[in-house]
Design a protein around this motif. Structure first.
Motif, PDB file in Angstrom:
ATOM      1  N   ASP A 183       0.046  31.361 -66.943  1.00  0.00           N
ATOM      2  CA  ASP A 183       0.342  32.726 -67.400  1.00  0.00           C
ATOM      3  C   ASP A 183      -0.410  33.791 -66.607  1.00  0.00           C
ATOM      4  O   ASP A 183      -0.589  34.912 -67.096  1.00  0.00           O
ATOM      5  CB  ASP A 183       0.017  32.873 -68.896  1.00  0.00           C
ATOM      6  CG  ASP A 183       0.847  31.935 -69.751  1.00  0.00           C
ATOM      7  OD1 ASP A 183       2.013  31.701 -69.386  1.00  0.00           O
ATOM      8  OD2 ASP A 183       0.338  31.443 -70.773  1.00  0.00           O
ATOM      9  N   GLY A 184      -0.868  33.458 -65.406  1.00  0.00           N
ATOM     10  CA  GLY A 184      -1.567  34.455 -64.602  1.00  0.00           C
ATOM     11  C   GLY A 184      -2.832  34.970 -65.257  1.00  0.00           C
ATOM     12  O   GLY A 184      -3.137  36.167 -65.199  1.00  0.00           O
ATOM     13  N   ASN A 229       6.249  33.900 -56.763  1.00  0.00           N
ATOM     14  CA  ASN A 229       5.326  33.761 -57.900  1.00  0.00           C
ATOM     15  C   ASN A 229       4.326  34.904 -58.045  1.00  0.00           C
ATOM     16  O   ASN A 229       3.502  34.880 -58.967  1.00  0.00           O
ATOM     17  CB  ASN A 229       4.552  32.441 -57.826  1.00  0.00           C
ATOM     18  CG  ASN A 229       5.443  31.237 -57.970  1.00  0.00           C
ATOM     19  OD1 ASN A 229       6.349  31.217 -58.797  1.00  0.00           O
ATOM     20  ND2 ASN A 229       5.220  30.223 -57.144  1.00  0.00           N
ATOM     21  N   LYS A 280       4.271  36.837 -61.517  1.00  0.00           N
ATOM     22  CA  LYS A 280       3.698  36.064 -62.624  1.00  0.00           C
ATOM     23  C   LYS A 280       2.192  35.922 -62.490  1.00  0.00           C
ATOM     24  O   LYS A 280       1.462  36.003 -63.494  1.00  0.00           O
ATOM     25  CB  LYS A 280       4.335  34.676 -62.672  1.00  0.00           C
ATOM     26  CG  LYS A 280       3.839  33.806 -63.811  1.00  0.00           C
ATOM     27  CD  LYS A 280       4.386  32.389 -63.724  1.00  0.00           C
ATOM     28  CE  LYS A 280       3.726  31.598 -62.602  1.00  0.00           C
ATOM     29  NZ  LYS A 280       4.101  30.164 -62.629  1.00  0.00           N
ATOM     30  N   SER A 330      10.784  38.075 -62.226  1.00  0.00           N
ATOM     31  CA  SER A 330      10.313  36.841 -61.621  1.00  0.00           C
ATOM     32  C   SER A 330      10.796  36.783 -60.188  1.00  0.00           C
ATOM     33  O   SER A 330      11.809  37.392 -59.832  1.00  0.00           O
ATOM     34  CB  SER A 330      10.811  35.621 -62.403  1.00  0.00           C
ATOM     35  OG  SER A 330      12.228  35.542 -62.366  1.00  0.00           O
ATOM     36  N   TYR A 332       7.237  47.113 -64.433  1.00  0.00           N
ATOM     37  CA  TYR A 332       6.850  45.739 -64.117  1.00  0.00           C
ATOM     38  C   TYR A 332       5.387  45.630 -63.708  1.00  0.00           C
ATOM     39  O   TYR A 332       4.937  44.545 -63.344  1.00  0.00           O
ATOM     40  CB  TYR A 332       7.739  45.191 -63.005  1.00  0.00           C
ATOM     41  CG  TYR A 332       9.205  45.212 -63.358  1.00  0.00           C
ATOM     42  CD1 TYR A 332       9.680  44.533 -64.474  1.00  0.00           C
ATOM     43  CD2 TYR A 332      10.118  45.927 -62.593  1.00  0.00           C
ATOM     44  CE1 TYR A 332      11.023  44.556 -64.819  1.00  0.00           C
ATOM     45  CE2 TYR A 332      11.464  45.951 -62.921  1.00  0.00           C
ATOM     46  CZ  TYR A 332      11.910  45.265 -64.040  1.00  0.00           C
ATOM     47  OH  TYR A 332      13.232  45.290 -64.376  1.00  0.00           O
ATOM     48  N   SER A 364       1.409  45.749 -64.714  1.00  0.00           N
ATOM     49  CA  SER A 364       0.605  45.565 -65.921  1.00  0.00           C
ATOM     50  C   SER A 364      -0.003  46.894 -66.373  1.00  0.00           C
ATOM     51  O   SER A 364      -0.484  47.680 -65.550  1.00  0.00           O
ATOM     52  CB  SER A 364      -0.520  44.557 -65.645  1.00  0.00           C
ATOM     53  OG  SER A 364      -1.423  44.503 -66.727  1.00  0.00           O
ATOM     54  N   HIS A 389       0.681  39.990 -61.898  1.00  0.00           N
ATOM     55  CA  HIS A 389       1.127  40.983 -62.877  1.00  0.00           C
ATOM     56  C   HIS A 389       1.482  42.318 -62.223  1.00  0.00           C
ATOM     57  O   HIS A 389       1.335  43.371 -62.837  1.00  0.00           O
ATOM     58  CB  HIS A 389       0.062  41.182 -63.959  1.00  0.00           C
ATOM     59  CG  HIS A 389      -0.279  39.935 -64.710  1.00  0.00           C
ATOM     60  ND1 HIS A 389       0.461  39.471 -65.777  1.00  0.00           N
ATOM     61  CD2 HIS A 389      -1.275  39.024 -64.507  1.00  0.00           C
ATOM     62  CE1 HIS A 389      -0.070  38.344 -66.221  1.00  0.00           C
ATOM     63  NE2 HIS A 389      -1.110  38.044 -65.473  1.00  0.00           N
ATOM     64  N   THR A 434      10.452  42.329 -67.830  1.00  0.00           N
ATOM     65  CA  THR A 434       9.918  41.162 -67.135  1.00  0.00           C
ATOM     66  C   THR A 434      10.670  40.975 -65.826  1.00  0.00           C
ATOM     67  O   THR A 434      11.816  41.398 -65.681  1.00  0.00           O
ATOM     68  CB  THR A 434      10.067  39.885 -67.981  1.00  0.00           C
ATOM     69  OG1 THR A 434      11.456  39.667 -68.270  1.00  0.00           O
ATOM     70  CG2 THR A 434       9.283  40.004 -69.279  1.00  0.00           C
TER      71      THR A 434
END
Length: 456
Positions: free
Chosen positions: A174-175, A300, A303, A296, A326, A328, A306, A294
């Protein structure tokens, strides 16, 4: 976040410290990640907090991750090669599976050849390898036990028992790391503690309090300056990162492949020039619905870090979608301002903690820890394995053949080309002292009679 004075870094002190961090700092916040070295006492304390369901300090969602620099130092103790240690750190930071597997294979071959060459040379002055200490029951393994140092023949033998989510960014659940691979954020706080070590404990506490207040005051002032910038909702560093990614996204080719889902194939611009690949790299990008912020990507990065990668930004530009959703929320300007807006209250107004109970004892600082006389004093810092593994500075890495120890100039593995700038001690990791001739002084025709090859 917090600091404490303890007798040593053992299980009891770490458990006591983390319990108070949970009670006084973290409280009900979820998914907190701790990045640390592989200390048996700390690992045991973390395990107890996560598994003790009936305890007052039950912490089931605590994430534990290992520092890449400390892992690199442990790797160096086993293989004694700075070049291989740098390869291991690159493996730790890989975010794409194919690159991760290719680099693992290369590291396996390189360590196997390195161990074999050391065995064939049979030099008496070679340092003995040191394997990782047994951690039975403290870490989740695949049923195997750590090998003895003499039985480790390649990288896989050394790392096979270590959980990949603990040391590899690619497998970070989950990063939780947010891309942070080392404990440098905590080590940077040592600037606050400078020159306080020789003082009595109460003076150290007061010094830390005043310096931390000044630390936060200066950073809050910088955050207030950023708040006046209406062009971006993010802090300066994140705004710069997104600007570079947006510039890179301009050269991507975006092809719509989704029907119901918002999905695209993003082809990266073919690199040209020395040390670059000529193949076409394609990443698949998927964006969530309008109600689901979200995204993807095959790389990667969204993910693990963030933040949107350049491929996601290219897809957003294709449909005219704002990509700020997108990112954080921890990188927003108001969050940064909030982080530096806390007040630290003094204690002298409540009680005088320097009273000695009525006796006439006079407490003075440790004079041996103060700088005395002129000139540069000898360091009193206790050097550890990280100092040995990182001595000599970074190694030069060729951008053509991707090997260490030289820097292109028509490469073909250079063969001591003129652009090779790495010293012998940097390449082998065995010594940080370089042998080179002394430069001529300006305006003279001699080199002060210094023989070529003198050790400086």
């Amino acid at each position: 976040v917090a600091f404490a004075f303890v007798e040593s870094e053992n299980y009891d002190s770490w458990l006591w410290f983390l319990q108070h961090v949970k009670w006084g700092v973290v409280q009900s916040r979820s998914n907190v990640c701790i990045i640390h070295d592989i200390n048996a006492g700390l690992l045991k304390a973390i395990k107890e907090l996560k598994e003790d369901e009936n305890g007052a300090y039950y912490w089931p969602d605590l994430h534990s991750r290992w520092c890449m620099r400390h892992m690199g130092a442990n790797f160096f103790k086993q293989f004694h090669s700075k070049r291989l240690m740098q390869m291991f750190k690159r493996l730790c930071m890989q975010n794409q599976r194919q690159k991760f597997e290719d680099l693992w294979r290369q590291l396996d071959d390189a360590t196997s050849a390195h161990v074999k060459s050391k065995k064939d040379s049979k030099k008496d002055d070679q340092p003995a390898p040191e394997a990782l200490e047994p951690m039975d029951g403290l870490i989740t393994t695949n049923g195997k036990r750590r090998r003895l140092a003499i039985n480790i023949k390649c990288f896989t033998h050394w790392i096979e028992t270590e959980p990949e989510e603990q040391w590899a960014l690619l497998h970070d659940t989950d990063g939780a790391r947010y891309g942070i691979m080392t404990t440098n954020l905590a080590e940077a706080y040592n600037a606050v503690l400078r020159k306080l070590r020789p003082l009595p404990l109460t003076a150290i506490v007061e010094g830390i309090m005043h310096r931390t207040t000044d630390w936060m005051r200066r950073r809050r002032a910088a955050a207030l300056v950023q708040m006046s910038n209406t062009q971006t909702p993010f802090c300066k560093k994140m705004a710069d990162i997104l600007e570079k990614k947006s510039e890179k996204a301009r050269y991507h080719t975006v092809i719509t492949t989704g029907n119901v889902q918002r999905r695209w194939e993003v082809m990266c611009r073919t690199k040209v020039g020395f040390g670059s690949s000529t193949g076409i790299v394609t990443h698949e990008v998927t964006l969530g619905s309008e109600d689901n912020n979200t995204c993807s990507c095959k790389c990667n990065k969204p993910k693990l870090l963030h933040i949107p990668c350049s491929h996601v930004l290219a897809a957003c530009a294709k449909i005219g979608l704002d990509s700020t959703a997108y990112v954080s929320p921890f990188y927003l300007k108001d969050r940064v301002l909030q982080a530096w807006s806390a007040d630290i209250l003094g204690y002298r107004a409540h009680e005088n903690l320097i009273r000695t109970g009525g006796d006439d004892t006079v407490w003075v600082p440790d004079l041996h820890l103060f700088k005395g006389g002129k000139g540069r004093r000898q360091t009193r810092r206790l050097r550890n394995d990280m100092d040995e593994s990182e001595t000599g500075g970074p190694i030069r890495r060729c951008e053509t053949c991707l090997q260490y120890g030289h820097r292109t100039r028509d490469c073909t593995n250079n063969s001591d080309g003129t652009s090779s700038t790495a010293q012998q001690g940097q390449q082998t990791g065995e010594s940080s002292r370089a042998t080179r001739p002394r430069r001529k002084r300006r305006g003279t025709g001699s080199s002060r009679n210094t023989p070529e090859g003198t050790t400086l």
